[in-house]
Design an enzyme around this catalytic site. Structure first.
Site, PDB file in Angstrom:
ATOM      1  N   GLY A 232       0.828  -1.201   0.000  1.00 20.52           N
ATOM      2  CA  GLY A 232       0.000   0.000   0.000  1.00 20.52           C
ATOM      3  C   GLY A 232       0.858   1.244   0.000  1.00 20.52           C
ATOM      4  O   GLY A 232       0.792   2.053  -0.904  1.00 20.52           O
ATOM      5  N   ILE A 622      11.057  -2.800  19.808  1.00 22.51           N
ATOM      6  CA  ILE A 622      10.847  -3.548  18.568  1.00 22.51           C
ATOM      7  C   ILE A 622      10.102  -4.835  18.936  1.00 22.51           C
ATOM      8  O   ILE A 622      10.637  -5.711  19.619  1.00 22.51           O
ATOM      9  CB  ILE A 622      12.195  -3.862  17.884  1.00 22.51           C
ATOM     10  CG1 ILE A 622      12.927  -2.556  17.530  1.00 22.51           C
ATOM     11  CG2 ILE A 622      11.977  -4.727  16.636  1.00 22.51           C
ATOM     12  CD1 ILE A 622      12.181  -1.610  16.606  1.00 22.51           C
ATOM     13  N   LYS A 626      12.265  -9.566  13.119  1.00 16.00           N
ATOM     14  CA  LYS A 626      12.339 -10.008  11.724  1.00 16.00           C
ATOM     15  C   LYS A 626      11.450  -9.135  10.839  1.00 16.00           C
ATOM     16  O   LYS A 626      11.840  -8.742   9.733  1.00 16.00           O
ATOM     17  CB  LYS A 626      11.895 -11.477  11.657  1.00 16.00           C
ATOM     18  CG  LYS A 626      12.405 -12.222  10.457  1.00 16.00           C
ATOM     19  CD  LYS A 626      12.194 -13.720  10.667  1.00 16.00           C
ATOM     20  CE  LYS A 626      12.399 -14.471   9.367  1.00 16.00           C
ATOM     21  NZ  LYS A 626      12.156 -15.909   9.551  1.00 16.00           N
ATOM     22  N   GLY A 695       6.666   3.119  16.523  1.00 13.95           N
ATOM     23  CA  GLY A 695       6.273   3.006  15.112  1.00 13.95           C
ATOM     24  C   GLY A 695       7.499   3.104  14.231  1.00 13.95           C
ATOM     25  O   GLY A 695       8.324   3.986  14.391  1.00 13.95           O
ATOM     26  N   GLY A 697       7.390   1.983  10.560  1.00 17.18           N
ATOM     27  CA  GLY A 697       7.143   1.837   9.116  1.00 17.18           C
ATOM     28  C   GLY A 697       7.414   3.069   8.284  1.00 17.18           C
ATOM     29  O   GLY A 697       7.709   2.952   7.093  1.00 17.18           O
ATOM     30  N   GLU A 698       7.294   4.253   8.874  1.00 20.20           N
ATOM     31  CA  GLU A 698       7.487   5.474   8.088  1.00 20.20           C
ATOM     32  C   GLU A 698       8.902   6.029   8.244  1.00 20.20           C
ATOM     33  O   GLU A 698       9.527   6.437   7.263  1.00 20.20           O
ATOM     34  CB  GLU A 698       6.498   6.568   8.529  1.00 20.20           C
ATOM     35  CG  GLU A 698       5.078   6.109   8.719  1.00 20.20           C
ATOM     36  CD  GLU A 698       4.278   5.953   7.441  1.00 20.20           C
ATOM     37  OE1 GLU A 698       4.784   6.268   6.346  1.00 20.20           O
ATOM     38  OE2 GLU A 698       3.134   5.485   7.542  1.00 20.20           O
TER      39      GLU A 698
HETATM   40 MO1  MOS Z   1       1.552   5.034   5.331  1.00 18.70          MO
HETATM   41  S1  MOS Z   1       1.906   6.638   4.091  1.00 18.70           S
HETATM   42  O1  MOS Z   1       0.521   5.901   6.396  1.00 18.70           O
HETATM   43  O2  MOS Z   1       0.586   3.933   4.458  1.00 18.70           O
END
Ligand code: MOS
Length: 731
Positions: A232, A622, A626, A695, A697-698
């Site tokens: 996504g 974390i 993995k 967090g 991921g960003e």
């Molecule tokens: Mo991320 S840009 O919030 O899918």
């Protein structure tokens, strides 16, 4: 509550849904089986702006298998109730087939429904649309910006004037497209007045609410299902027009309808990372102490919605300085509406700020890491709040050591490997991770297994796995006896699966639900005369592998199964919730990184090859090492794309995207991705979430492009102030 042992959290586990994925049993949006589904293909506008003068559907309707052609001339009026709650930006959302206006090249102007995909595709090619075309405005550099959003502290103009060293630089950042592997797709089915949709989305509740608003349906008449998402990066964070088209086509034909966007249609059927023109003026003293920064930020949006993102945040708080002013202007263009893309706002701003810091370091003759050190703030200067945790210096120190920063020659163009010029660069990254309210439900069954549910998504980070980990530990069960379910609007409501928010937000609700279930069981045991735990203080009972026992005395206890069986309980159940971070905020809560790059640039051809990358992350606890590695590697790969390859090109004469395919829009492939390494600083951040996460991921994509650009400068002595950095720019 007694401390519950952590067995699954922190363990480097493989994905619980990995087998389903590699054996094709994980079903993506278009793969679900809706009995008797027919196919829909969108006809998209061939002009960049104007009006539709006529739609000739005769040939298409004669084509074998075509059931219906729907367009503005024959579509019913759709209610389009107001809905600001599904990530719809301010403005007037695109209303499909409601009038003759074309707002951007590629806008849906008709849909062909047919019994087979081939008939629908061919039928779409037979629809003749007449246009009254106007010249579109699609060029950020040429168009008029709207009113700015401002920020100011101190007196930036005066601060700049009195600075001993000044920098005045303008950067151009290309538009990027998410390009997830799975295309956006929808299957829509009506059962009377009830609508069921299988849709690629990062937020089933957002799509649910939007469809209820568009068709003016009660909330319980809409169900959105989406157990798997094939990538996504933000493109699934709102409900796009094609989902409405599919639902409309299903209602008009009385058949379930499957609609899959083609790869080309993904470039205007969903959003994108907007292009920017970003001027930064920076002033410091001769020792590199920053005094002032003036940010003039222009970003594209559509003519019908004002999309904004957090592009101002980093400039306000990453470094200490008394004087800051910012003006962020959106520029309405004849394009579809942008949306967040990985590291939204921060990734764009960080290229500018971190490239400029490198320019300043070079100008002053100060090591880039040392320059950042000299400007480390003692609090968040935008909010005057203390940092919950901020370990950027440590990220830099660890990164410098692990990457071999001492081997970098500060003199550009001074390191060679045959025909290749070698350079090292670094950048800092920051992201403001989301923490949003939401709910979850947990049920422990008499057989000792548990099911936990929340209406979140898993676009790839491994939500199934990580939520199972936190649930298993809170329940005191082994991973394999816990099933986590997501991707259905019938499950408890959560916030969007984006903005690095899922573990802090959904995870906290999951832990809350599971803690309650565990407490119910413990209470049941200590109050049960037949339980070996009878009379024990509830705080003294822990649960491990489905067995309750006295802490420090594993022999005294019993299993969930025996407890529930003896008490004639089929199950124990609880709803959990997360109410969001403390309000008003007590801390500045951000994730940080230091990213390092080594590049080789062909001295004659200007080709850039990334050789090594390292990211060091201050992202709190974390949960799943993995999965974290796959996030970090993915973020760095995405950053390599932004730095060197990705560029959506528009023909400004007619607003057409020229490279709307994966052959011409370049994304990194294996050969572009060298050694990538990720290191996570130990520790946790408990500001508003008991899991201690920030967090990941960003933040992993923030700063990557700047680190590469800075390495290119170190290799070549050439400062490229545009993204992507191409060979042409280095010749
Ligand atoms: Mo991320 S840009 O919030 O899918």
């Amino acid at each position: 509550m007694s401390p519950q042992p952590q067995a699954a959290v922190g363990a480097p586990l493989s994905r619980v849904d990995g087998r389903l994925k590699v054996t094709g049993q994980a079903l993506y949006a278009a793969e679900h089986d809706a009995d008797g589904a027919v196919h829909a293909v969108i006809v998209d506008a061939a002009i960049g702006r104007g009006r539709i003068t006529g739609v000739d559907t005769a040939d298409a309707e004669k084509h074998r298998g075509v059931l219906r052609v729907i367009h503005h001339g024959n579509a019913p009026t759709l209610p389009y109730r107001d809905n600001s709650g599904s990530n719809n930006p301010p403005g007037r959302r695109l209303r499909v087939f409601q009038d003759d206006r074309v707002l951007f090249h590629g806008q849906p102007v008709a849909v062909v429904v047919a019994t087979t995909l081939e008939a629908a595709q061919h039928g779409a090619s037979l629809v003749k649309v007449g246009y009254d075309a106007q010249e579109p405005s699609t060029d950020l550099a040429e168009a008029e910006p709207g009113k700015p959003t401002d920020y100011a502290r101190g007196d930036a103009e005066a601060g700049l004037r009195s600075s001993a060293v000044r920098l005045d630089v303008t950067y151009q950042l290309a538009r990027n497209h998410h390009n997830p592997m799975e295309p956006h797709a929808t299957i829509a089915r009506w059962d009377g007045n009830r609508l069921t949709v299988w849709d690629k989305t990062q937020w089933v509740m957002g799509t649910h609410d939007e469809l209820a608003a568009v068709f003016d349906l009660p909330a319980d008449a809409v169900r959105v299902i989406n157990p798997f998402v094939g990538g996504g990066f933000g493109s699934g964070l709102r409900c796009w027009p094609h989902t409405t088209v599919a639902a409309l086509a299903a209602r008009e034909t009385g058949r379930p309808v499957k609609l899959v966007l083609s790869r080309r249609q993904m470039y205007f059927g969903t959003g994108f990372r907007p292009s920017y023109e970003y001027r930064l003026r920076l002033g410091s003293d001769r020792r590199g102490r920053l005094s002032a920064a003036i940010h003039d930020i222009d970003a594209e949006t559509s003519s019908y919605e004002t999309f904004t993102e957090a592009v101002m945040g980093a400039g306000q708080m990453l470094y200490s300085m008394p004087h800051v002013s910012q003006a962020y202007r959106t520029v309405p263009l004849d394009v579809n509406t942008p949306i967040w893309m990985r590291g939204p706002g921060f990734a764009s701003a960080s290229f500018v700020i971190e490239s400029a810091m490198d320019e300043l370091a070079h100008e002053l003759g100060i090591d880039p890491i040392e320059l950042r050190r000299r400007n480390e703030p003692s609090e968040d200067e935008s909010s005057n709040l203390p940092f919950s945790t901020r370990r950027l210096r440590e990220c830099c120190t660890v990164g410098a050591r692990e990457f071999g920063w001492h081997r970098r020659s500060p003199k550009p163009r001074s390191t060679r490997d045959g025909d290749w010029l070698i350079g090292l660069g670094m950048a800092a990254g920051v992201y403001d991770p989301g923490r949003y309210p939401g709910d979850a439900r947990a049920r422990l069954d008499a057989d000792g297994t548990a099911v936990v549910e929340a209406a979140t998504s898993d676009m790839g980070p491994g939500t199934y796995t990580s939520q199972t980990q936190v649930a298993a530990d809170a329940l005191g069960l082994n991973m394999r006896t816990v099933t986590f379910r997501l991707g259905d609007s019938l499950y408890p409501r959560t916030s969007p699966h984006g903005g690095s928010s899922t573990m802090a937000s959904v995870g906290t609700a999951v832990v809350d639900a599971c803690n309650q279930v565990r407490q119910q069981a413990i209470r049941l045991a200590v109050e049960d005369r037949e339980s070996p735990l009878y009379g024990v203080d509830t705080d003294e009972v822990v649960v491990r592998s489905g067995r309750l026992h006295v802490q420090g005395n594993p022999a005294r206890g019993e299993t969930y199964r025996s407890l529930l069986a003896r008490n004639n309980r089929s199950h124990l159940e609880a709803n959990g919730s997360y109410t969001g971070p403390p309000s008003p905020a007590r801390h500045s809560y951000h994730a940080y990184n230091a990213t390092f790059a080594e590049v080789a640039v062909d001295a004659t051809l200007g080709l850039v090859r990334v050789r090594r990358m390292l990211g060091v992350y201050d992202a709190g606890r974390i949960i799943s090492p993995k999965l974290a590695d796959s996030q970090a590697i993915g973020g760095i790969v995405g950053g390599i794309g932004t730095a060197l390859l990705e560029h959506t090109v528009t023909d400004h004469r007619d607003g057409r995207i020229v490279n709307a395919n994966l052959a011409d829009y370049l994304v990194p492939v294996n050969a572009d991705v060298p050694e990538v390494r990720a290191i996570y600083l130990d520790g946790e951040d408990n500001d508003g979430n008991a899991l201690g996460v920030k967090g990941l991921g960003e933040v992993v994509q923030v700063g990557v492009a700047a680190a590469i650009g800075n390495a290119v400068f170190n290799a070549t002595g050439r400062r490229v102030r545009q993204l992507p950095i191409t060979a042409e720019a280095l010749l």
